[in-house]
Design an enzyme around this catalytic site. Structure first.
Site, PDB file in Angstrom:
ATOM      1  CD  GLU A 284     -17.525 -34.136 -24.998  1.00  0.00           C
ATOM      2  OE1 GLU A 284     -16.517 -33.428 -25.176  1.00  0.00           O
ATOM      3  OE2 GLU A 284     -18.596 -33.686 -24.542  1.00  0.00           O
ATOM      4  CG  HIS A 308     -23.152 -31.368 -29.526  1.00  0.00           C
ATOM      5  ND1 HIS A 308     -22.768 -30.363 -30.378  1.00  0.00           N
ATOM      6  CD2 HIS A 308     -22.249 -31.368 -28.504  1.00  0.00           C
ATOM      7  CE1 HIS A 308     -21.679 -29.781 -29.904  1.00  0.00           C
ATOM      8  NE2 HIS A 308     -21.348 -30.369 -28.758  1.00  0.00           N
ATOM      9  CD  GLU A 309     -22.810 -33.848 -25.464  1.00  0.00           C
ATOM     10  OE1 GLU A 309     -21.592 -34.105 -25.400  1.00  0.00           O
ATOM     11  OE2 GLU A 309     -23.249 -32.690 -25.354  1.00  0.00           O
ATOM     12  CG  HIS A 312     -18.175 -34.166 -28.522  1.00  0.00           C
ATOM     13  ND1 HIS A 312     -17.106 -33.382 -28.919  1.00  0.00           N
ATOM     14  CD2 HIS A 312     -19.072 -33.312 -27.955  1.00  0.00           C
ATOM     15  CE1 HIS A 312     -17.343 -32.123 -28.605  1.00  0.00           C
ATOM     16  NE2 HIS A 312     -18.530 -32.044 -28.032  1.00  0.00           N
ATOM     17  CD  GLU A 331     -17.725 -28.709 -28.046  1.00  0.00           C
ATOM     18  OE1 GLU A 331     -18.673 -29.027 -28.800  1.00  0.00           O
ATOM     19  OE2 GLU A 331     -17.494 -29.293 -26.974  1.00  0.00           O
ATOM     20  CG  ASP A 388     -15.817 -23.289 -17.400  1.00  0.00           C
ATOM     21  OD1 ASP A 388     -16.187 -24.305 -18.028  1.00  0.00           O
ATOM     22  OD2 ASP A 388     -16.602 -22.564 -16.770  1.00  0.00           O
ATOM     23  CE1 TYR A 396     -20.395 -26.836 -27.554  1.00  0.00           C
ATOM     24  CE2 TYR A 396     -19.095 -24.976 -26.768  1.00  0.00           C
ATOM     25  CZ  TYR A 396     -19.618 -26.238 -26.567  1.00  0.00           C
ATOM     26  OH  TYR A 396     -19.378 -26.903 -25.399  1.00  0.00           O
TER      27      TYR A 396
END
Length: 619
Positions: A284, A308-309, A312, A331, A388, A396
């Protein structure tokens, strides 16, 4: 080397650059130890495809350098050539600096000594050829005849191509001048050109403050196609026509998002379709979302990823998680918002399919991690680990499920008003879990006695797995898919289902494939393949759901397609389950090693970091 940008003070942004939220320390940034914060960046870079390096300088204007305190930056495998101090009159002087001990995940802290009159610091540096954020692609790895470069800064990889305060809780504005080969186009997460520069030099400006993980750069043989006055597509020439078709509803998405949760604050919303080695579905980056070509399904059935992006742009870019332990605040809200956009555009039944697929993925993740693991909490503790590891379906889908539970308790209108005000009140600021929970209580929960207990808030945030009050999600369209599966199990020939499946979307096909028994033989898969042409599908979601069946059954007809997919697609979401399925077969480890040895150069470090560990465990 690019000629320097003037070192005077930047133009003040109309948006706040500091957050009133008292954030907890960021365990993934040395900059959290710095009493001095950055506020504006002047970036000078030359892009060298031959050496696979970026070289230039980062001039940081500082927000609070009145005392002679050191300022600390995050770096990782950067060659620091020199550092200078700047004062308010533009005078430049050498600065004393030290690089701390290197950590394989966090990199090294760069500490720069300041004088009382210091207002900025200029760092001259060069990236390493194997910098983790950068992927340098040869022409054969693209859809054209030219090389390509793109960055992926999330979560803490910005420090591998830029000395910065690499914490999501620290925001800054920026200007940049980037020099590239004259036949290529450069783009950033900023105001972008729409045509090539004859000189190969490009200037960028981002007036809205962003955290370092949203810094982005791409260079390639790119063209632009407008979709509306504020939206458009960048892609390689061969990819641009199908991308323009696929994303025709982009302006409608932006308008739907604004109708839900307030004005779009970033001026333009463009998409850049990257080569297939991009490790994520999308990223994003403000003004310029990076997307994978694997969503070019031809029928616009995978564009929820773009929704979704886009979401953001409010959740994440506008109000940002303070640390990566608070990732769910990005998320969870974004998944909920994404599905509201899709419902607005395509109806409730369409959005319901996305909810069911998301919940299925969440159950799979919980089973994989362990139902009692603290990694299934929304509030994470990732100290000492690569953040990560927190980018899982927990943030999410469990985050989205919390909002669905709250929606069921208070109703959509009240929840929508709360979310809209939340984005407006904390725009261009960071947010951590404690502060959000206090705000939620003050604005909603405390106004209705017993509501927090009914919500079971602590179970959601600091408890494992899914709480007992998790709302069920169902899909009417999937019920029809389940009926087709039942008839298939009862002996109906696959070809007899062709008429009723003709209008199925990608989501229905994925649900169908996930519902097939895992014990099907190669002889049973062949009529399915003959009827529905799964092996030759151009849809990456369908292929990823199909190939595990073919691997378990030893269906040799799909083997070349699988190997071709693994060699060319770099999206980690697809690679990990397919390599796992391959490793579980007879002679699978040997075959996986052979494919991976050939395919690994096509993968970004985000993907290879996961796959290296996976293959090491199984071989």
């Amino acid at each position: 080397m690019v000629s320097p940008i003037a070192s005077g003070s930047p133009t003040a942004s109309t948006s706040p650059t500091t957050s009133p939220v008292a954030l907890s320390p960021d365990p993934h940034s040395y900059s959290g130890l710095s009493p001095v914060r950055v506020r504006h960046l002047l970036l000078e870079l030359a892009v060298d495809f031959d050496s696979r390096t970026l070289a230039g300088s980062a001039t940081w204007h500082l927000a609070n350098a009145g005392e002679a305190s050191p300022v600390i930056f995050d770096t990782r495998e950067l060659a620091i050539e020199s550092v200078e101090r700047l004062d308010g009159s533009g005078t430049v002087a050498p600065a004393e600096y030290t690089l701390g001990t290197a950590d394989p995940v966090l990199g090294q802290p760069l500490r720069v000594a300041l004088a009382n009159d210091t207002t900025g610091v200029r760092i001259h540096y060069r990236t390493a050829p194997a910098a983790a954020a950068l992927q340098w692609l040869a022409p054969a790895q693209t859809s054209g005849t030219q090389p390509f470069l793109f960055t992926q800064s999330q979560a803490i990889l910005a420090r591998t191509w830029l000395p910065c305060q690499d914490s999501p809780g620290i925001r800054f504005t920026y200007e940049a001048r980037v020099r590239v080969p004259a036949h290529l186009l450069a783009l950033m997460s900023a105001a972008n050109p729409q045509q090539r520069s004859a000189s190969g030099e490009y200037q960028f400006r981002m007036d809205q403050p962003i955290p370092a993980y949203l810094m982005a750069l791409a260079v390639g043989d790119l063209e632009f196609a407008p979709l509306s006055e504020r939206t458009g597509i960048y892609a390689e020439p061969a990819t641009l026509p199908p991308a323009t078709h696929e994303f025709a509803d982009l302006e409608h998405m932006v308008a739907a998002a604004e109708q839900l949760y307030g004005p779009y604050r970033w001026e333009r919303y463009d998409l850049l379709v990257l080569p297939p080695s991009f490790p994520f579905g999308g990223m994003e980056n403000p003004r310029l979302t990076f997307v994978t070509p694997t969503i070019l399904a031809g029928d616009r059935s995978l564009t929820s990823l773009v929704a979704h992006e886009l979401a953001h742009s409010w959740s994440g870019n506008l109000v940002t998680n303070g640390t990566w332990n608070d990732f769910w605040l990005n998320e969870g809200f974004t998944v909920y918002f994404e599905r509201r956009i899709m419902e607005h555009l395509y109806g409730r039944e369409y959005a319901d399919m996305l909810q069911v697929l998301g919940r299925d993925a969440l159950h799979h993740t919980i089973e994989e991690i362990g139902a009692t693991s603290p990694d299934t909490h929304l509030r994470l503790n990732l100290a000492g680990r690569d953040p990560d590891e927190g980018l899982t379906e927990i943030a999410y889908e469990k985050g989205c499920s919390l909002l669905l539970t709250l929606e069921g308790l208070i109703g959509r209108p009240r929840l929508d008003a709360f979310i809209k005000e939340y984005f407006a009140r904390f725009s261009f600021q960071a947010m951590d879990t404690d502060t959000f929970l206090a705000y939620l209580r003050a604005e909603l929960l405390d106004k209705k006695p017993g509501l927090e207990a009914r919500l079971q808030l602590s179970d959601w945030v600091d408890g494992p797995g899914l709480p007992a009050n998790t709302p069920a999600v169902t899909s009417h369209r999937f019920e029809a898919v389940d009926q087709a599966l039942s008839r298939l199990a009862a002996g109906t020939a696959p070809a007899a289902l062709a008429q009723e499946t003709a209008e199925w979307s990608s989501h229905e096909w994925v649900h169908f494939l996930q519902g097939l028994p895992p014990t099907l033989s190669a002889e049973q898969l062949k009529p399915l393949d003959d009827a529905f042409h799964f092996t030759t599908s151009g849809n990456a979601e369908i292929l990823t759901a199909w190939f595990p069946h073919t691997l378990r059954a030893g269906y040799a007809a799909a083997a070349p397609a699988l190997e071709n997919f693994l060699r060319h697609v770099g999206r980690r979401k697809f690679l990990v389950p397919l390599y796992r399925a391959l490793l579980a077969t007879p002679n699978g480890p040997q075959r996986a090693r052979a494919i991976y040895a050939e395919a690994r150069p096509n993968y970004h470090s985000v993907a290879t970091g996961t796959l290296d560990a996976l293959l090491a465990e199984r071989t």
